[in-house]
Design an enzyme around this catalytic site. Sequence first.
Site, PDB file in Angstrom:
ATOM      1  N   TYR A  10      -5.773   9.342  -9.512  1.00  8.77           N
ATOM      2  CA  TYR A  10      -5.007   9.571  -8.283  1.00  8.77           C
ATOM      3  C   TYR A  10      -4.228   8.359  -7.785  1.00  8.77           C
ATOM      4  O   TYR A  10      -3.481   8.467  -6.815  1.00  8.77           O
ATOM      5  CB  TYR A  10      -5.923  10.092  -7.166  1.00  8.77           C
ATOM      6  CG  TYR A  10      -7.112   9.217  -6.838  1.00  8.77           C
ATOM      7  CD1 TYR A  10      -6.999   8.124  -5.998  1.00  8.77           C
ATOM      8  CD2 TYR A  10      -8.360   9.509  -7.363  1.00  8.77           C
ATOM      9  CE1 TYR A  10      -8.088   7.335  -5.691  1.00  8.77           C
ATOM     10  CE2 TYR A  10      -9.463   8.731  -7.072  1.00  8.77           C
ATOM     11  CZ  TYR A  10      -9.319   7.649  -6.232  1.00  8.77           C
ATOM     12  OH  TYR A  10     -10.414   6.859  -5.944  1.00  8.77           O
ATOM     13  N   LYS A  11      -4.375   7.221  -8.437  1.00  2.70           N
ATOM     14  CA  LYS A  11      -3.651   6.037  -7.986  1.00  2.70           C
ATOM     15  C   LYS A  11      -2.312   5.940  -8.727  1.00  2.70           C
ATOM     16  O   LYS A  11      -1.395   6.714  -8.481  1.00  2.70           O
ATOM     17  CB  LYS A  11      -4.503   4.791  -8.191  1.00  2.70           C
ATOM     18  CG  LYS A  11      -5.805   4.786  -7.391  1.00  2.70           C
ATOM     19  CD  LYS A  11      -6.590   3.501  -7.618  1.00  2.70           C
ATOM     20  CE  LYS A  11      -7.986   3.567  -7.015  1.00  2.70           C
ATOM     21  NZ  LYS A  11      -7.985   3.607  -5.546  1.00  2.70           N
ATOM     22  N   ARG A  62      -3.690  -4.854   2.645  1.00  8.87           N
ATOM     23  CA  ARG A  62      -3.397  -4.657   1.226  1.00  8.87           C
ATOM     24  C   ARG A  62      -2.150  -3.792   1.079  1.00  8.87           C
ATOM     25  O   ARG A  62      -2.061  -2.707   1.663  1.00  8.87           O
ATOM     26  CB  ARG A  62      -4.577  -3.986   0.524  1.00  8.87           C
ATOM     27  CG  ARG A  62      -4.438  -3.928  -0.984  1.00  8.87           C
ATOM     28  CD  ARG A  62      -5.626  -3.243  -1.616  1.00  8.87           C
ATOM     29  NE  ARG A  62      -5.654  -1.811  -1.322  1.00  8.87           N
ATOM     30  CZ  ARG A  62      -6.439  -0.933  -1.959  1.00  8.87           C
ATOM     31  NH1 ARG A  62      -7.268  -1.356  -2.889  1.00  8.87           N
ATOM     32  NH2 ARG A  62      -6.410   0.347  -1.642  1.00  8.87           N
ATOM     33  N   ASP A  90     -13.858  -0.808 -15.562  1.00 10.65           N
ATOM     34  CA  ASP A  90     -13.302   0.147 -14.600  1.00 10.65           C
ATOM     35  C   ASP A  90     -11.809  -0.154 -14.502  1.00 10.65           C
ATOM     36  O   ASP A  90     -11.410  -1.250 -14.089  1.00 10.65           O
ATOM     37  CB  ASP A  90     -13.980  -0.008 -13.235  1.00 10.65           C
ATOM     38  CG  ASP A  90     -13.507   1.035 -12.225  1.00 10.65           C
ATOM     39  OD1 ASP A  90     -12.407   1.600 -12.404  1.00 10.65           O
ATOM     40  OD2 ASP A  90     -14.229   1.273 -11.240  1.00 10.65           O
ATOM     41  N   PHE A 141     -15.988  -2.930  -6.546  1.00  6.88           N
ATOM     42  CA  PHE A 141     -15.762  -1.754  -5.707  1.00  6.88           C
ATOM     43  C   PHE A 141     -17.099  -1.072  -5.438  1.00  6.88           C
ATOM     44  O   PHE A 141     -17.891  -0.856  -6.367  1.00  6.88           O
ATOM     45  CB  PHE A 141     -14.786  -0.786  -6.379  1.00  6.88           C
ATOM     46  CG  PHE A 141     -14.340   0.296  -5.452  1.00  6.88           C
ATOM     47  CD1 PHE A 141     -13.500   0.009  -4.385  1.00  6.88           C
ATOM     48  CD2 PHE A 141     -14.765   1.601  -5.629  1.00  6.88           C
ATOM     49  CE1 PHE A 141     -13.096   1.003  -3.510  1.00  6.88           C
ATOM     50  CE2 PHE A 141     -14.363   2.602  -4.754  1.00  6.88           C
ATOM     51  CZ  PHE A 141     -13.523   2.306  -3.686  1.00  6.88           C
TER      52      PHE A 141
END
Length: 404
Positions: A218-219, A363, A193, A123
């Site tokens: 937040y996911k 995605r 991560d 990422f």
Amino acid sequence: MTLDEARARDATDPLRGFRDRIALPAGVIYLDGNSLGALPRATVARVDDLMTRQWGDRLIRSWNEGWIDTPQRIGDKIARLIGAGPGEVIATDSTSVNLFKLLSAALHAQPDRRVILSEAGNFPTDLHIAEGVAAGIPGATLRVVPRDQLGAALGHDVAVLMLTQVHYKTAERFDMAEWTTRAHAAGAMMLWDLSHSAGAIPVDLNDAGADLAVGCGYKYLNGGPGAPGFLFVAQQHQARLGNPLSGWMGHAAPFEFADGYAPAPGIRRWLAGTPPILAMAALEAGVELMLEADPALIVAKSAALFDTMAAIGDALGLACISPRDPARRGSHIAFRHPHAHALCQALIARGVIGDFRTPDVLRLGLTPLYLGFEDVVRAGAILGDVLTTGTYRDPVFAQRQTVT
């Protein structure tokens, strides 16, 4: 799977009750929970109480009535989701800031090792932060290699191996225990991560022997847009690693207001500035909801949702680039299509919210806590219609959006 079969699966789904505890808008099939989790209904009341009673009525007194312990309290709750112990996780700052802290600490603790090693295509913020850390420490460098060359690149000069457990684009998963062992065998520290892992797949940091980890709120944790992140430091490293952001909340005695800095013992030293209590309240509500769910049920449902969507993609001739083996992936599915961006925008216009990842990836997040089999089958039908009718070719869908 037919619509009737999907409804039958949903009727017997042991996680079905969680859907009613999430505020999902009518007419929307939400397949983007791996970028922004949906709003738990309990969050509204939690934040309202914080604003009207704790802030509005109690004012400054609330710092002595629970606020000051919020980062550690939430950290201990997140620890239960990621296989860490009490006092090893703290909720603070963002994933990027936490990466900066831990990478800097790992390099400073090993002056004879000057390399941060990571995967090409990781990422971007992970690589950007690592590049910045390396630029600020004399002699340090960031080494980025393809996934299949990581093992060979683990040399005696590597201070820390930084990997994202679940790839943000393909959903491909690293074996945490295997790569932690390989890093340690090379004398390096292991930093994970967990942004696409926490709340989505089994994570056991202590069982794997991991040293360091970061993640976002937040996911899958449903903490809200821009929710605070979290970091993990294994107990055995806490005394020797130092936070490079020596802010007052990480001080051993912050309210003595001394000029000099003395780091707090344990995980609290990784704090810097004053914690964002409003955001923390929302994160805590999301984490508590996740803790109520049986992790084994989440894993099983994630695999079944994936199989359902993969079968739909196969029937439509889409190229699935996510691993088919559930042990080798996270909880989203990625399809390659030459017009993936336009396809994603056409789906959003029809109420199916997924996202696009450059250059050609559609995605779709498969969030077991509130996504049902009927949702997936209906989304598949709309996807099929958009493809067969060529709706995505409308020029309006070619316009780039900042998000999704």
